[in-house]
Scaffold this active site. Structure first.
Site, PDB file in Angstrom:
ATOM      1  N   CYS A  79      52.854  67.314 -55.683  1.00 57.26           N
ATOM      2  CA  CYS A  79      52.407  66.655 -56.911  1.00 57.26           C
ATOM      3  C   CYS A  79      52.756  67.358 -58.223  1.00 57.26           C
ATOM      4  O   CYS A  79      53.578  66.885 -59.002  1.00 57.26           O
ATOM      5  CB  CYS A  79      50.898  66.445 -56.848  1.00 57.26           C
ATOM      6  SG  CYS A  79      50.340  65.573 -55.372  1.00 57.26           S
ATOM      7  N   HIS A 114      47.486  65.549 -63.395  1.00 59.41           N
ATOM      8  CA  HIS A 114      47.755  66.706 -62.527  1.00 59.41           C
ATOM      9  C   HIS A 114      48.670  67.759 -63.166  1.00 59.41           C
ATOM     10  O   HIS A 114      49.427  68.441 -62.470  1.00 59.41           O
ATOM     11  CB  HIS A 114      48.329  66.254 -61.181  1.00 59.41           C
ATOM     12  CG  HIS A 114      47.766  67.045 -60.037  1.00 59.41           C
ATOM     13  ND1 HIS A 114      47.928  66.697 -58.710  1.00 59.41           N
ATOM     14  CD2 HIS A 114      47.029  68.185 -60.025  1.00 59.41           C
ATOM     15  CE1 HIS A 114      47.330  67.563 -57.935  1.00 59.41           C
ATOM     16  NE2 HIS A 114      46.768  68.476 -58.711  1.00 59.41           N
TER      17      HIS A 114
END
Length: 620
Positions: free
Chosen positions: A108, A166
């Site tokens: 991610c 993120h």
């Protein structure tokens, strides 16, 4: 003569990431430079290459693919020609579909940082995921696409990000401090805490996932089915935390309502993302300003969550139902573009952050023809999707659409990357690339605005790409690297786990992720070690190779059979890989803008410190 041999001179002389001088720009490309179009990036979480119908239906057409070596069909039925992602497919059909498109890393945060900066994690320092409570984020010396666009004079671009960020959860690392005017979304992955959803949200790390919801109040003990902190979505997760939905820097709700059941109108979070995106685009149009909207969806990350109205709708199980909801969210955005008359003035870029989590079995997506077959066969075990350096971990959906500017129905086999978004978007917006730093991306204009993009040769863009998983964290964790390597080892620190040249893959690291754990055939009660351990130790333990496995992808895109050491093919390929790696290491050594992020933990985002999981309002 193999195509990677043709690339050797460029990899050695001008640097591993710089292709041969691009062809002259077409009239369309020249006309679009500095034209300031709207830009919409659709970025899907844990999305396999085969999880878009337009790819799924044409998997066998990928150079080097074979009909008997295709992963499960999650988004289509090739026998009938049916696709369950018609809106995504329509965008692909209206532009270019890349078959050899990659992201900057197979997990991610590093992948998102690469997209936003146009620079690999080896430069930005983003080597692994930021956690809830991280006090840092994408280093402030690095710049997002939105921050670059804000350099334009006047009102300029309206910027927004909608979905999973993120890149630092709070403070000066939050989206609204990184060039984005507005933000609706979650700080990190949806498995980084509990939610109220218990309808059907499998995750292989949670044995009792059907009961793993947040406690409703201080006295609620019923959801405490999984006592292990490895069950992230469960109530006893490593952070004692529930997923917050943020509006800017304010908590809108905590835990976030993922499936819409907590709202009277039943709107799931993916549709709320789409509606917010539509409102940003519509308001920018009213102000006569261009917009840049980055939409990193929470789908298709586990736990798989969607509105109950999609249950059973796809005929493809839980994963297919979630894909249909995702596609309908894209449909809402497309409808807004059409209604405002902005479709023909909007560049749409579509990809995902990394491949599917194959250890989730039926709940992970499809890698298409990129099976990493060498890893799967024999006694080796292990998967070839997310968090691996195999093609399925970083080769992604790649779509570029701009009606009237980008030729519709084109298919390109050039080696391209999400790293290319920064130079491409900035050139269109009229923002010069800074000269004080090295970028790993290239402007896509010569390819996407060509009169016939499908005719571009495989080495017409990137001559090499480099991949890590959370890779730069391994710099100091590979002892005794030099063993019996013939010649000089070009990857002395284990910095990169795989290298791609046109038609060639070099694998320095194998193993790491199990092929399939709990949830085999949808059975959440399968013991953890039953299916994971059967494949052998490499399913768990990463293994670094002194001499990488080399695969000729022009005939073996499934990476089944490595080139034989000592043959002319292997010698030529090894020479090309060594040259590319040497050039990259030289580039890194002379890069004076390398950053170091802060991964230290601190206070989490919490709207109610008195509640064990930060629930804003306790429920009866």
């Amino acid at each position: 003569t193999f195509v990677w041999v043709q690339c050797l001179a460029w990899a050695t002389v001008v640097g591993a990431l710089r292709a041969a001088p691009p062809p002259p720009l077409s009239r369309t490309a020249l006309a679009t430079r500095g034209s300031k179009p709207n830009v919409l990036i659709l970025f899907v979480d844990d999305w396999g290459w085969g999880d878009m119908g337009a790819n799924c239906l044409h998997a066998v057409d990928v150079p080097g693919a074979h009909a008997n070596s295709i992963d499960k069909e999650t988004s289509c039925d090739s026998a009938t020609g049916r696709s369950i992602t018609p809106h995504l497919d329509s965008i692909a059909d209206s532009g270019i579909r890349f078959t050899d498109f990659h992201v900057g890393a197979a997990v991610c945060t590093p992948s998102r940082a690469a997209l936003q900066t146009g620079r690999l994690g080896a430069r930005t320092g983003t080597s692994t995921n930021f956690q809830p409570g991280s006090i840092g984020g994408l280093p402030l010396g690095e710049y997002t696409i939105a921050e670059y666009l804000k350099q334009l004079p006047g009102p300029g671009y309206v910027t927004a990000t909608v979905g999973k960020w993120h890149l630092g959860p709070q403070g000066k690392y939050a989206p609204t401090s990184r060039g984005y005017d507005s933000f609706l979304g979650i700080p990190e992955s949806i498995d980084y805490g509990c939610t109220d959803t218990s309808m059907g949200t499998p995750d292989s790390g949670c044995l009792h996932w059907q009961h793993d919801r947040c406690p409703r109040n201080k006295l609620d003990k019923t959801p405490l089915a999984d006592q292990s902190p490895t069950c992230h979505p469960g109530p006893i997760n490593p952070w004692n935390y529930s997923i917050p939905l943020m509006a800017g820097t304010s908590v809108l709700e905590q835990p976030a309502d993922l499936d819409g059941t907590a709202h009277a109108d039943g709107t799931p979070l993916s549709h709320r993302y789409a509606q917010f995106t539509a409102s940003v685009m519509e308001n920018a149009t009213k102000e006569d300003r261009p917009f840049f909207v980055y939409v990193p969806f929470s789908h298709m990350h586990v736990p798989i969550v969607y509105s109950p109205k999609y249950s059973g709708k796809s005929g493809k199980g839980i994963l297919g139902d979630a894909l249909m909801e995702l596609d309908d969210s894209v449909g809402i955005i497309l409808q807004s573009l059409e209604a405002t008359g902005q479709r023909n003035n909007t560049l749409i870029l579509i990809t995902g952050d990394n491949g599917p989590p194959q250890d989730q079995c039926d709940w992970g997506g499809s890698v298409g023809p990129f099976l990493g077959q060498w890893q799967r066969t024999g006694q080796k075990g292990g998967s070839s999707g997310k968090m691996t350096a195999w093609e399925g971990g970083h080769r992604e959906v790649g779509v570029v659409s701009w009606p009237g500017k980008v030729r519709a129905g084109a298919v390109s086999h050039v080696l391209a990357s999400a790293l290319d978004y920064v130079p491409t978007v900035l050139a269109l917006a009229g923002v010069p690339l800074p000269k004080d730093r090295t970028f790993d991306g290239l402007d896509l204009a010569p390819i996407i605005f060509a009169e016939d993009p499908s005719a571009a040769h495989a080495d017409a863009h990137h001559t090499s790409l480099f991949f890590s998983v959370g890779g730069e964290a391994y710099l100091n964790s590979v002892p005794n690297w030099n063993k019996t390597t013939p010649g000089n080892n070009p990857n002395p620190t284990g910095l990169f786990q795989a290298i791609r040249l046109p038609g060639l893959s070099a694998m320095y690291k194998v193993g790491y992720k199990p092929q399939c754990c709990r949830g085999a055939n949808g059975d959440a009660n399968t013991p953890y070690n039953q299916t994971c351990a059967q494949g052998g130790a490499l399913g768990f333990h990463p293994t670094w190779l002194d001499v990488p496995l080399l695969f000729n992808l022009t005939i073996d895109v499934a990476q089944s059979t490595p080139l034989v050491f000592g043959t002319t093919e292997h010698t030529d390929a090894w020479e090309a890989v060594s040259g590319a790696m040497t050039a990259m290491l030289t580039s890194l050594q002379t890069d004076n803008t390398k950053s170091t992020p802060i991964y230290k933990g601190g206070p989490k985002i919490c709207c109610n410190e008195t509640n064990v999981v930060c629930r804003c309002t306790e429920l009866p």
